[in-house]
Design an enzyme around this catalytic site. Structure first.
Site, short mmCIF file in Angstrom:
data_model
loop_
_atom_site.label_atom_id
_atom_site.label_comp_id
_atom_site.label_asym_id
_atom_site.label_seq_id
_atom_site.Cartn_x
_atom_site.Cartn_y
_atom_site.Cartn_z
N ASP A 1 -35.57 59.31 -24.19
CA ASP A 1 -35.77 58.06 -24.52
C ASP A 1 -37.37 57.87 -25.04
OD1 ASP A 1 -35.03 55.03 -24.42
OD2 ASP A 1 -36.25 54.99 -22.85
N GLU B 1 -35.15 60.51 -29.43
CA GLU B 1 -35.12 59.08 -29.89
C GLU B 1 -36.68 59.17 -30.67
OE1 GLU B 1 -35.28 54.21 -29.30
OE2 GLU B 1 -36.04 55.61 -27.71
#
Ligand code: GLC
Length: 576
Positions: free
Chosen positions: A229, A289
């Site tokens: 993330d 990401e």
């Protein structure tokens, strides 16, 4: 018990206890690893399937749907964070990285999911929130307790510039200052996301060690990789230089700003290399990401192609927000030439659904198939988002008081938040789309009566059956598995076409990105297929019978996936 049986049993037990996928799976003839052939499916656990009817999805719900995923053609599921969390950012605020949130179930439920997945050849990918924790994480609770607390330096604390003034002008990407004053110790802490998501101080070796230990815990439970993330936000400039202010204001009313000193610092790559070393010990994959501004930046995340991310997500692809053959062609070529393994996706839990972005309200069924025909046939790994395979659309909140996602409350009405793309999976025409018998945490749109798994399974022309067909091909067709990408008819403004070519075989993909019928001619002589014949493998709004490559007719938004046969071979097989 015969000796052979006994040793097989012992091996099975050993494999299981050291991690279900710990042993390296052999690469294929082209040197491709498992994740290069896998189809990934992202699911939002709150919204996928609710086994206990409390209105929120859970791990057992996911396990119960593994057969559906297997039949669909999914090989790996990425579950957005299901760790212990106060759920301010619905799991992206973790308070214990080594536990499952009770709303989703238990570690035993999770182990069962891994084991049931293994039986079906479906791997489990977790979401590692590396940049920040929850403010309820014991590390932060200690950190904020005093300036001399053992964990004080695990987060980024600074004095203000003066009374009531934060240390610098940095903004949270979720609105307003990125600094929060904490009265107890009279300093500010830094949070790139919500106030309840303080940034970890990755410059502290103790933080690095603690965080690098987390993946191992899960690899040993059989997890096959992580989606990392917000990887580009791990480091901040220690000198705290102000960011350059740009003209205009953002959705929260703050000045626009270039995040020059608090994102994309080069130290990120040191951390990625360390995470990769850990992943390699378990044959695991790292998906990033990676919001990159261009291909050159995307390239950096591959490292030397063996030491950073195997799968940096290509978000530039998601930013082609209209059906445009030239734009997609350009983007695909860029990623293809980056020399890494491409990773394509159209939507996720932060990005509005495909049909909301590309649909025209008239040809939506067809457009959903067109998009499937694109990202599922390119060279690279696709990441699907749950519900796209049935053509789900956003169900956006209409009133501020209905918004669950905090950014929607901060930014309303310019920023309505991400609830719309996170609504419950539509399983059937039963109440709440068969997701729950309770009150779903987000409302299901009325369109679920037609747009649902059960109805679409019965309809041979549904979006779902088109996905199943294309995903089936992806697993079995050599050219689609291994073939290189060859752009065709590169000057065509309406139809995006390419070959996937491997040894003597090739598959042609033609995608009409316009609302008008198109006639296309292909000369595949340069690719070694003179007077080629095309034999349909999957077609929606394209030819349904074999025919010459010299004339291919496509309906508006038609998609045609066909096997290429050289003229002579085709002539030898009449009726094909
Ligand atoms: C990532 C996630 C997003 C989350 C944020 C903070 O961008 O995809 O959903 O809110 O990180 O963790």
């Amino acid at each position: 018990m015969p000796l052979r049986l006994l040793s097989a049993l012992l091996l099975a037990v050993a494999t299981f206890s050291t991690g279900v996928y710990a042993q390296k799976s052999a690469p294929d003839a082209e040197g491709h690893a498992w994740w290069q052939h896998a189809v990934f499916y992202e699911l939002y656990p709150r919204s996928f399937a609710d086994s206990n009817n409390d209105g929120t999805g859970d791990i057992r719900g996911i396990t119960a749907k593994l057969d559906y995923l297997k039949d669909l053609g999914v090989d790996a599921i990425w579950i957005t964070p299901c760790f212990l969390s106060p759920q301010v950012d619905f799991g992206y605020d973790v308070s214990d990285y080594e536990n499952i949130d009770p709303r989703y179930g238990t570690l035993a439920d999770f182990d069962q999911l891994v084991a049931e997945g293994k039986k079906r050849g479906i791997r489990i990918i977790l979401d590692f929130v590396v940049n920040h924790t929850s403010d309820q994480h014991p590390w932060f609770v200690d950190s904020r307790s005093s300036r001399t607390a053992p964990h004080r330096d695990w987060y980024v604390w600074r004095d203000g510039k003066g009374p009531g003034q934060p240390p610098n002008n940095w903004l949270s990407t979720f609105g307003h200052s990125a600094w929060q004053f904490d009265p107890k110790t009279r300093q500010y802490y830094y949070h790139f996301f919500y106030i309840q998501q303080p940034d970890l101080n990755w410059r502290n070796p103790a933080v690095e060690k603690a965080m690098l230990d987390v993946p191992r815990f899960w690899y040993q439970r059989g997890v096959a990789g992580f989606r990392l993330d917000a990887v580009d936000t791990l480091f901040e400039d220690p000198g705290l230089h102000d960011n350059p202010v740009l003209p205009g204001r953002n959705k929260y009313g703050d000045p626009n700003m270039e995040n020059k000193y608090n994102t994309k610092l080069p130290q990120v790559h040191d951390v990625l290399r360390k995470l990769r070393t850990g992943a390699d010990q378990y044959d695991a994959v790292l998906i990033g990401e990676t919001w990159t501004k261009d291909i050159a930046e995307l390239k950096q995340y591959y490292g030397d192609h063996s030491n950073e991310l195997q799968m940096p997500m290509d978000f530039l692809f998601t930013e082609v927000n209209k059906l445009s053959a030239p734009e997609f062609r350009k983007q695909i070529a860029g990623v293809d030439e980056a020399n890494g393994w491409p990773v394509f996706l159209f939507s996720n839990h932060d990005i509005r659904r495909q049909l909301n972005r590309y649909g025209d309200g008239q040809h939506d069924q067809q457009i959903a198939k067109l998009l499937a025909g694109l990202y599922l046939t390119l060279r690279g790994t696709p990441i699907m988002y749950y519900g796209e395979e049935i053509g789900m659309v956003n169900n956006d909140p209409k009133r501020k008081e209905d918004v669950q996602d905090p950014i929607g409350r901060t930014g309303w009405p310019k920023e309505i938040g991400r609830d719309g793309e996170r609504t419950p999976m539509q399983w059937s025409a039963d109440p709440n789309a068969g997701f729950t018998q309770g009150k779903p945490w987000l409302p299901v749109p009325p369109s679920y009566k037609d747009t649902n798994v059960a109805s679409e399974l019965k309809d041979p022309n549904s979006i779902l059956n088109f996905y199943r067909r294309v995903l089936g091909l992806r697993h079995t067709n050599e050219a689609l598995r291994e073939g290189k990408y060859v752009a065709l008819n590169s000057a065509d403004a309406n139809v995006l076409s390419y070959l996937r070519q491997y040894k003597n075989s090739a598959v042609l993909v033609a995608l009409n990105m316009s609302g008008a019928p198109q006639k296309v001619a292909f000369d595949l002589t340069p690719q070694g297929f003179a007077s080629a014949t095309l034999r349909p493998l999957a077609s929606a709004g394209g030819p349904s019978e074999a025919g010459s490559a010299a004339t291919v007719e496509l309906q508006p938004y038609g998609v045609y996936i066909a096997e290429v046969q050289a003229g002579a071979a085709a002539a030898a097989q009449p009726g094909q």
